[in-house]
Design an enzyme around this catalytic site. Sequence first.
Site, PDB file in Angstrom:
ATOM      1  N   PHE A   6       0.662  -1.160   0.106  1.00  0.00           N
ATOM      2  CA  PHE A   6      -0.117   0.116  -0.140  1.00  0.00           C
ATOM      3  C   PHE A   6       1.024   1.120  -0.128  1.00  0.00           C
ATOM      4  O   PHE A   6       1.844   1.419   0.845  1.00  0.00           O
ATOM      5  CB  PHE A   6      -0.884  -0.027   1.224  1.00  0.00           C
ATOM      6  CG  PHE A   6      -1.608   1.391   1.234  1.00  0.00           C
ATOM      7  CD1 PHE A   6      -2.776   1.645   1.098  1.00  0.00           C
ATOM      8  CD2 PHE A   6      -0.737   2.543   2.111  1.00  0.00           C
ATOM      9  CE1 PHE A   6      -3.360   2.673   1.012  1.00  0.00           C
ATOM     10  CE2 PHE A   6      -1.513   3.967   2.198  1.00  0.00           C
ATOM     11  CZ  PHE A   6      -2.750   4.060   1.721  1.00  0.00           C
ATOM     12  N   GLU A   7       0.629   2.133  -0.875  1.00  0.00           N
ATOM     13  CA  GLU A   7       1.454   3.390  -0.919  1.00  0.00           C
ATOM     14  C   GLU A   7       0.450   4.523  -1.552  1.00  0.00           C
ATOM     15  O   GLU A   7      -0.154   4.057  -2.582  1.00  0.00           O
ATOM     16  CB  GLU A   7       2.705   3.512  -1.844  1.00  0.00           C
ATOM     17  CG  GLU A   7       3.883   2.544  -1.105  1.00  0.00           C
ATOM     18  CD  GLU A   7       5.240   2.571  -2.019  1.00  0.00           C
ATOM     19  OE1 GLU A   7       4.927   2.612  -3.210  1.00  0.00           O
ATOM     20  OE2 GLU A   7       6.401   2.570  -1.407  1.00  0.00           O
ATOM     21  N   ILE A   8       0.381   5.543  -0.991  1.00  0.00           N
ATOM     22  CA  ILE A   8      -0.141   6.828  -1.929  1.00  0.00           C
ATOM     23  C   ILE A   8       0.972   7.629  -1.768  1.00  0.00           C
ATOM     24  O   ILE A   8       1.407   8.210  -0.764  1.00  0.00           O
ATOM     25  CB  ILE A   8      -1.476   7.236  -1.208  1.00  0.00           C
ATOM     26  CG1 ILE A   8      -2.589   6.291  -1.232  1.00  0.00           C
ATOM     27  CG2 ILE A   8      -1.783   8.509  -1.979  1.00  0.00           C
ATOM     28  CD1 ILE A   8      -3.933   6.902  -0.742  1.00  0.00           C
ATOM     29  N   HIS A  23      12.357   1.857  -0.595  1.00  0.00           N
ATOM     30  CA  HIS A  23      11.325   3.198  -0.464  1.00  0.00           C
ATOM     31  C   HIS A  23      11.688   3.553   0.840  1.00  0.00           C
ATOM     32  O   HIS A  23      11.727   4.919   0.910  1.00  0.00           O
ATOM     33  CB  HIS A  23      10.055   2.711  -0.833  1.00  0.00           C
ATOM     34  CG  HIS A  23       9.447   2.371  -2.100  1.00  0.00           C
ATOM     35  ND1 HIS A  23       8.300   2.050  -2.619  1.00  0.00           N
ATOM     36  CD2 HIS A  23      10.551   2.040  -3.321  1.00  0.00           C
ATOM     37  CE1 HIS A  23       8.448   1.778  -4.018  1.00  0.00           C
ATOM     38  NE2 HIS A  23       9.866   1.901  -4.402  1.00  0.00           N
TER      39      HIS A  23
END
Length: 425
Positions: A294-296, A331
Site C-alpha cells: 500500500f502506498e499513496i 523506498h
Amino acid sequence: MFQSLPPPSRRLILICASIILPFAIEVFLHWRRFDIPRPGHDLDPPFYAGCQDPAALAAASNETDRPNAVLVMLARNSDIDDARHTVASVEDKFNRWFNYPYVFLNDQPWDPEFVRVLNQTARGNARFDVISHDDWTYPPSVDKEEARQSILEQGQRGIHYGGLESYHHMCRFFSGKFYTHEALQPFKWYWRLEPGVDFSCSITYDPFAEMARRGKVYGWTISLWEEPNTCPTLFRHVSDWKESQMIPTTPDSLWTAMIQASWLPYPFRRWMRWSPLHDQYGDVWSLCHYWSNFEIADLDFFRSRQYQGLFEYLDAKGGFYKERWGDAAVHSLAVGMLARTDQVHHFSDFAYRHGSFQQCPANALGEQLEGSIALGDGLYSQEKDGGVGCRCTCDSSKTINFPGYCTNKLKQPTRPDRPWLTWFL
Ligand SMILES: *[C@@H]1O[C@H](CO)[C@@H](O)[C@H](O)[C@H]1NC(C)=O
Ligand SMILES: *[C@@H]1O[C@H](CO)[C@@H](O)[C@H](O)[C@H]1NC(C)=O
C-alpha cells in the site's frame, strides 16, 4: 560493604569505575541521540476523522485542481480473482465517488479475459499495459549466471521468496523502473494496489488532493520489521550513498528514527564499520519500514534525479539478485533520507488488510453521517471515543498489525524538548 574491603581492592574498583564511567556516559548519550519517541499528541493525525459527505468532496475535486492521480496494480493473468477482489473493494469504499483511472501492469501480455473482467470492475476506467523486458530483468552490471546461482541458493536457505527469480525482478522493478514506466508518465500521484487486499472503511475524501494540499510526498498504512536475511548489506549501501552525496541528517529526521544505536562505546563502535551490516559510524538500521504494497505517493519524488541516482547505485551493487532487497525497504530508507518528517503521512484512518496483516481503526464516535444517501445504510462496526474511521466493517479485535515498535518509530517522530541534548550532538 565497600568500606569493609581492603584498601587495594577499593583502589581497583575506583580505577575500574573511572575507566568505565566515561564510556557508559558516551554510550548513553549516543543512544539518546537516536531515541526520538513520538510526543504525547499526534503530530500526524488523519486528514479527516469520521465520514465526510463524499458527493460534496467529489464534486469539489471534480474542479480544475483535481490531482493527476492513478490507481496502479501489478498483476499476473492468474491473479484475476484477487485483482477483481481488490478493485471491487476500492470502488465500493472510494472510487465510485472519485472516478480515478486505473493502470494495470504485467510482465506478460494480458489475457483478454483479465482485461474484460477488470475493466468492467473498474467501470471502464482502466488501461492495461505491459512492462518491457529491459525493466523486468537483470541489469547489465550483474552477471546473469552468478545471479541465478545466488537465487537458487537463497531458495535453498529458505529466504522468503528468495528462490523466485520473478520476485527479484519485481522488487527491482518497484524500486526503480516503475516510476519511469511510460503508462505512468501522465500522472503525478499514485495509489499502489495489490491483488487480494481489502479496504474496509469508507474513504470519503480525496487522499491525493489532501496530500497535495498539505505538502506530503509519501503515505503509508502498515509498518513492519524487514526480514534481515533478505537484505544484509542494503543499509550499508544506502548509507554509503548518503555519505557520498553529503545528504545531511537532522536530529529529528526519520532517518535518525530508523537507526538502532549501537551499545558499543566510541571508538570501539567505529570498528564495526568493517561489518557490512553497519554504517560507517557502527550503527545499524532497525529494519523498520513501510509496507509498500500500500502506498499513496508522489511519483515525482521517486522520479527525481536523487532517488533515481540512488536506485542506479543500488542496482549496480547487484543486491536485488545477490540478496533479495525488497522495494519496501528501499523506498522506506529513501523516504527516511530524502523526505522531511512532515512530508510523510500515516493513513491511520484507512482499514487495510493484506494477508494476515491489517490495520483496522475504530469508527469515530458520532461522525458516521447517519442517513447519508451516498454512504447508504449498510451495517458497520461499533463507534468508539477516539476512533477515526468512517463506517469501518473490519473487526478491530482481530487486528494483527504492529501498532507498537515500528509504527511508533516511524510515525512522525520529533525530538521532545531536550535542548541540553543537542548540545552534545
Ligand atoms: C465527477 O466527474 C465524473 C466524470 O467527469 C462524473 O462521472 C461524476 O459524476 C462527477 N462527480 C460528481 C460528484 O459530480
Ligand atoms: C473498458 O471499457 C470501456 C467502456 O466500456 C471501453 O470504452 C474501453 O475501451 C475498455 N477498455 C479496454 C482496455 O478494454
